[in-house]
Design an enzyme around this catalytic site. Structure first.
Site, short mmCIF file in Angstrom:
data_model
loop_
_atom_site.label_atom_id
_atom_site.label_comp_id
_atom_site.label_asym_id
_atom_site.label_seq_id
_atom_site.Cartn_x
_atom_site.Cartn_y
_atom_site.Cartn_z
N ILE A 27 -132.50 -2.69 34.58
CA ILE A 27 -131.64 -2.54 35.75
C ILE A 27 -131.14 -1.10 35.84
CG2 ILE A 27 -129.56 -3.38 36.92
CD1 ILE A 27 -129.78 -5.78 34.85
N CYS A 28 -131.13 -0.57 37.05
CA CYS A 28 -130.53 0.75 37.26
C CYS A 28 -129.20 0.55 37.95
CB CYS A 28 -131.47 1.61 38.11
SG CYS A 28 -130.76 3.22 38.49
N LEU A 29 -128.14 0.62 37.16
CA LEU A 29 -126.80 0.44 37.74
C LEU A 29 -125.89 1.42 37.01
CD1 LEU A 29 -125.00 -1.25 39.62
CD2 LEU A 29 -124.60 -2.81 37.72
N ASN A 35 -133.65 -1.99 42.48
CA ASN A 35 -133.07 -1.35 41.32
C ASN A 35 -133.45 -2.02 39.99
OD1 ASN A 35 -130.64 -1.06 43.65
ND2 ASN A 35 -131.40 0.81 42.66
N LEU A 62 -135.91 1.77 41.14
CA LEU A 62 -136.86 1.60 40.05
C LEU A 62 -138.14 0.96 40.58
CD1 LEU A 62 -134.75 0.28 37.04
CD2 LEU A 62 -135.94 2.46 37.23
#
Lengths: 851, 184
Positions: free
Chosen positions: B120-122, B113, B155
């Site tokens: 960051i993909c959160l 991620n 990602l």
């Protein structure tokens, strides 16, 4: 005619240079004028013939007159008596002289007509320039200068005056006696002109500076003699002598005036002296006269009007030209002049009071009158600025320095507030002078403590509060109405307010009406936020609540008053503290009943508590040490009772804070003392146990006590000193330190009691007092907080990498809520400690966390 | 005619604040915002300091600006990231906590991620953000993300694939990618 004259003159020298006049018998041999026929008999009456005769007549008359007017070539000796002088200097006028003078002086005598153009017909001018001037320069002036140079100022002045008077008299004599008579009406004018010339000569030739100095000194002396104390009741003798002096002075001034020394020059000096006199009069009469209500200004006005002005008028009159019939503008004294002098007097008084202001304020209330005087002065911006700037510099010099204690400064500040409120109710001046003081007070560490201590002090109890600000307590008790603040807030917006006044012209931009006039308000507002103040109040309140028995009227009152000022919410903690103490009593009674703590037998101890809501109290001492088992068991029973009463609440015992009443049964006496808990614990440790031999007094070593009591060194030491002071214990050995109970007071111990033990007892008292504060000081609290800051440092160094000290301090200052209370040095020593225990690395000037 | 035009602009909308006034108004509100953000961040910092959660820590990066923080996460022990520490940067918006902070991994990390520039993909840092989250909770979420990546929206596709298929290779890549940041 001119040609004729020239030819004539080539044969006969000009008459003025002729010592012996041409005898009347000498035949007149004159050449005829241009275009005139030579002298035939019938032309005997021709102008030439005529003028020659006239010339002779003139010359003879001139000779007679000049020889009459000549002065002997020697100095005038003023010491000789009048007759000698008269014989020598004043010649009698013979009829011949009289005729000659009359001839020469008469405007229409023919001789004079002839000489009209030659500029040599003026006998008086000749007299002045050739006789008087020469005589004066040669004989009189050196003597005069010598007079001026000798003796003590202003003695020469009198002699000079006399001498000049005499000289003038002699010089003027011929003009007065024969010439004035001859000239008739124009005689006075001539003689005045002559006199004026003479005066001019005197003033020009005498050394100005010397004359001025003498005159100034003379006037100063006379003024002080004449004007001194004229408004105070005095003996008749003094009055006459004053009158005498006055008359003499006036006379002398008239004399000086008559010899020409009283002109504008003298008037200027006189003006200076009068200004000086005004100053010195005010200084000598009113300095230190501060009683209230003050009539100083009125007295001064009266004095100026009746004494000062009167004298000035008289003096000016005596200095005026007697001849001048109309008083000229400069010497006339009008009513507006008097008023101006009075104003000057007020200004000078203001300057005096400004100089005294600091002393007035230090002695405040006694010096109220001085402030009232000053009030008359501070009416224009210039004087207001003068007062504030002068006063501020005095304050900076005398008060705001390390030598003055904070209490003193506060005391003076309070006086300043009071005095300036009287002086300027609008508060502008106070605002100006208070700023530097307030700034300075903010820098002092103990300001808050002293202010709060003052508020809580008991004004009736003089003994205990030696240097506390009792003023504040008094102020607090009388100042119950706080209407000022509300007024100030909406005063500007109240359009119906008919008493509205604009702010004073010299008010600063941040000026707020009556902001500073209230003493407590301005002390409390010294600091930007109330927090500091409230916190300190909380500390001191905590201290007092724990120390005192159940009588907190004063504390309650102060708290209520502070609530009005700060609002309820800020002081909530204090409220809770107070209630804790009051509730404790109830709870205590209840628990005692509930747990039947009182029903135990007589010998067992009693236990009473104060139950504090720990969250609302300032940090308290929480040292623990060994408590006698009896007490511990009581405590646990008490706790049970409390937990039954207040569910979900728990008691934590703070051993160090209590007080104990200890009764010791010794062999020959009983000692009963009100002591601190740790002192009680220590003496309890001397209770005989089974292992002790009952026949000898109990002995314990310092080490044993330290072990058994689990107490800190200092506390134990303190307690031992205390008991030694009370003659209960005795140090029996020094290595290792051991202490023994004094079961019997032997004779020598009793004898000692009076001497050394008294000192020890005093030491014990101070030791107790020093260790006593229940509330942790700010510094101690901060030390505890250092642990928290350590977390910050760890976080900072973990995330930001290695950092130098300066950066760490900066980060802490920014990130710690409420600010970081330590400086670089403190943090440095703390961090060094962490380096030593291996939590940090220090290299290259930066600190780094050790992983 | 020019005069008329001028008068027009002067008299236009008398009730409205002029451009200047508007700027002033907004600057005041922004200042108040900045103050409240500072206060909030100080409070968060204090909580963080007092509660000291193991494995995560954060601190402002410079004394000038409280809106930039640096954080440190220790890799959870039973994951490929064990014994590694990762530095992140926090960038707080002026209206924090009403908008999420922007986070970037400063330490290079190999994770499904996180992309190669550290983004960051959160979800809680995007549309699921709420004002109740704080630095501590964000850091704890990230720490758990290290152990439980959301492979549904990667990602880094390769990492997402390897996570399930070849843990050993994944671990190798993680270690290869990881390098301690030099301290400034």
């Amino acid at each position: 005619m001119a040609l004729h004259d020239r030819i004539f003159a080539s044969v006969f020298p000009p008459p003025s240079e002729v010592d012996v006049p041409t005898p009347a018998a000498t035949p007149v041999l004159g050449s005829s004028g241009f275009g005139e026929s030579f002298g035939s008999q019938h032309l005997l009456q021709s102008p030439v013939e005529n003028s020659a005769a006239e010339q002779i007549k003139w010359d003879r008359a001139w000779h007679t007159a000049t020889s009459y007017l000549t002065l002997p070539s020697e100095p005038i000796n003023a010491d000789q008596d009048e007759k000698t002088l008269r014989d020598k200097w004043i010649k009698s006028v013979s009829p011949e002289t009289q005729r000659a003078l009359a001839y020469i002086l008469s405007e229409d005598s023919r001789g004079r007509q002839i000489r009209k153009t030659s500029d040599s017909d003026d006998l008086l001018r000749w007299y002045f320039e050739d006789v008087v001037l020469e005589h004066y320069m040669q004989y009189a002036l050196p003597g005069l200068i010598k007079i001026l140079g000798k003796g003590e100022i202003p003695e020469p002045l009198f002699e000079l005056g006399q001498e000049l008077f005499l000289i003038q008299l002699i010089y003027l004599q011929p003009l007065k006696e024969p010439i004035a008579q001859i000239l008739g009406n124009s005689g006075t004018a001539e003689s005045q002109r002559f006199e004026a010339d003479l005066h001019g000569l005197f003033t020009r030739t005498l050394p100005q500076s010397l004359v001025s100095e003498n005159l100034a000194t003379f006037l100063r002396q006379q003024c002080s003699l004449i004007l001194r104390d004229t408004n105070s009741p005095e003996t008749p003798n003094k009055v006459t002598s004053g009158q005498d002096v006055r008359q003499r002075t006036l006379q002398f001034m008239r004399n000086l005036q008559s010899v020409g020394l009283g002109g504008y020059q003298a008037q200027r000096i006189f003006a200076e002296i009068m200004s000086e006199t005004l100053t010195s009069h005010i200084k000598s009469t009113y300095a230190g006269q501060w009683s209230s209500p003050s009539a100083v200004v009125e007295q001064m006005h009266h004095w100026v009007e009746n004494s000062f002005s009167r004298f000035v008028v008289e003096m000016l009159a005596s200095m005026r030209d007697q001849g001048a019939a109309t008083a000229d503008e400069l010497t006339k004294v009008t009513h507006s002049d008097v008023e101006r002098w009075q104003d000057m007097g007020v200004n000078k008084l203001g300057a005096l009071r400004t100089d005294e202001l600091f002393n007035v304020i230090v002695d405040w209330d006694y010096g109220r009158g001085a402030i009232e005087d000053l009030k008359r002065y501070v009416t224009v911006p210039g004087s207001r600025t003068y007062v504030t700037s002068t006063f501020s510099s005095v304050v900076a010099h005398r008060l705001l320095q390390p030598g003055a204690s904070t209490t003193e400064i506060l005391q003076v500040y309070i006086s300043i507030i009071r005095a300036f409120t009287v002086l300027d109710p609008k508060g502008v001046l106070l605002d100006r002078v208070a700023r530097p003081i307030r700034r300075y007070l903010r820098e002092r560490d103990d300001t808050v403590t002293i202010v709060v201590g003052g508020l809580l002090a008991d004004p009736e109890d003089n003994a205990s509060t030696g240097d506390a600000l009792l003023e504040l307590a008094v102020e607090m008790s009388k100042n119950n109405s706080l209407k000022g603040e509300d007024d100030a807030e909406d005063g500007e917006l109240d359009f119906e307010d008919m008493n509205w006044m604009p702010d004073p012209v010299d008010a600063g931009p941040e000026y707020k009406k009556s902001k500073n006039s209230d003493v407590i308000g301005s002390l409390i507002s010294l600091f930007d936020s109330n927090d500091i103040f409230v916190k300190e109040f909380q500390n001191i309140l905590g201290e007092r609540l724990l120390k005192k028995e159940y009588d907190f009227d004063r504390e309650i009152r102060v708290l209520e008053l502070l609530k009005i000022r700060f609002g309820e919410s800020v002081l909530q903690a204090c409220e809770v503290m107070l209630r804790d103490i009051l509730d404790s009593r109830r709870v205590d009674t209840f628990i005692h009943k509930d747990q039947q703590l009182n029903l135990d037998d007589e010998t067992s101890p009693e236990l009473h508590t104060r139950i504090l809501s720990h969250l609302f109290w300032p940090s308290l001492h929480s040292e623990t040490f060994f408590i006698p088992p009896e007490i511990t068991s009581l405590q646990s029973r008490y706790s049970t009772g409390f937990e039954a009463l207040k569910q979900s609440r728990k008691l934590t015992w703070l051993h160090a804070l209590g007080q104990a009443t200890v009764t010791l049964d010794l062999e020959d006496r009983t000692v009963s003392e009100e002591v601190q808990t740790w002192q009680a614990s220590v003496i309890y440790a001397f209770q005989p146990t089974q292992v002790d031999d009952p026949s000898v007094p109990v002995t314990r070593t310092f080490e044993e006590l330290l072990q058994s009591l689990e107490m800190t060194d200092s506390l134990l030491h303190n307690a031992l000193t205390f008991w030694i002071g009370k003659l209960v214990l005795k140090q029996t050995s020094t290595t290792p330190p051991a202490y023994t109970v004094l079961e019997t007071l032997s004779d020598e111990d009793a004898a000692q009691e009076g001497t050394t033990s008294a000192a020890i007892a005093a030491a014990a008292e101070t030791a107790t007092a020093a260790a006593a504060p229940a509330v942790l000081s700010e510094h101690e609290v901060a030390q505890e907080k250092m642990e928290v800051y350590w977390q910050y440092v760890v976080g900072m160094l973990t995330n930001g990498g290695a950092m130098p000290l300066q950066q760490i301090v900066m980060m802490l200052k920014l990130t710690v809520p409420g600010g970081f209370p330590f400086g670089n040095e403190e943090l440095k020593s703390f961090l060094e400690g962490e380096v030593r225990v291996g939590k940090l690395d220090f290299a290259g000037g930066t600190y780094k966390i050790k992983h | 005619m020019a005069e008329f035009a001028m008068e027009d602009t002067q008299n236009s909308a008398p009730g409205q604040p002029t451009a200047h006034e508007a700027a002033k108004l907004s600057s005041t509100s922004r200042r108040q915002d900045a103050q409240s953000v500072t206060k909030r961040l100080q409070t968060e910092l204090r909580q963080l300091m007092l509660s000291s959660t193991p494995g995560v820590s954060a601190f402002p990066s410079s004394p000038e600006n409280l809106l930039n923080w640096t954080a440190t996460i220790a890799g959870p022990s039973d994951t490929p990231y064990a014994n590694l520490t990762f530095k992140l940067s926090f960038q707080f918006p002026a209206n924090y906590p009403y908008a999420p902070p922007t986070l970037l991994f400063k330490t290079p990390i190999y994770h499904p991620n996180v992309d190669f520039s550290g983004r960051i993909c959160l979800d809680i840092l995007k549309d699921k953000w709420s004002a109740v989250y704080n630095v501590q909770s964000v850091l704890l979420s990230l720490q758990s993300l290290l152990g439980e990546p959301n492979n549904a929206s990667p990602l880094n596709g390769q990492a997402a694939e390897l996570w399930d298929s070849d843990p050993a290779e994944f671990k190798r890549l993680v270690l290869a990618r990881h390098q301690e940041l030099e301290e400034e």
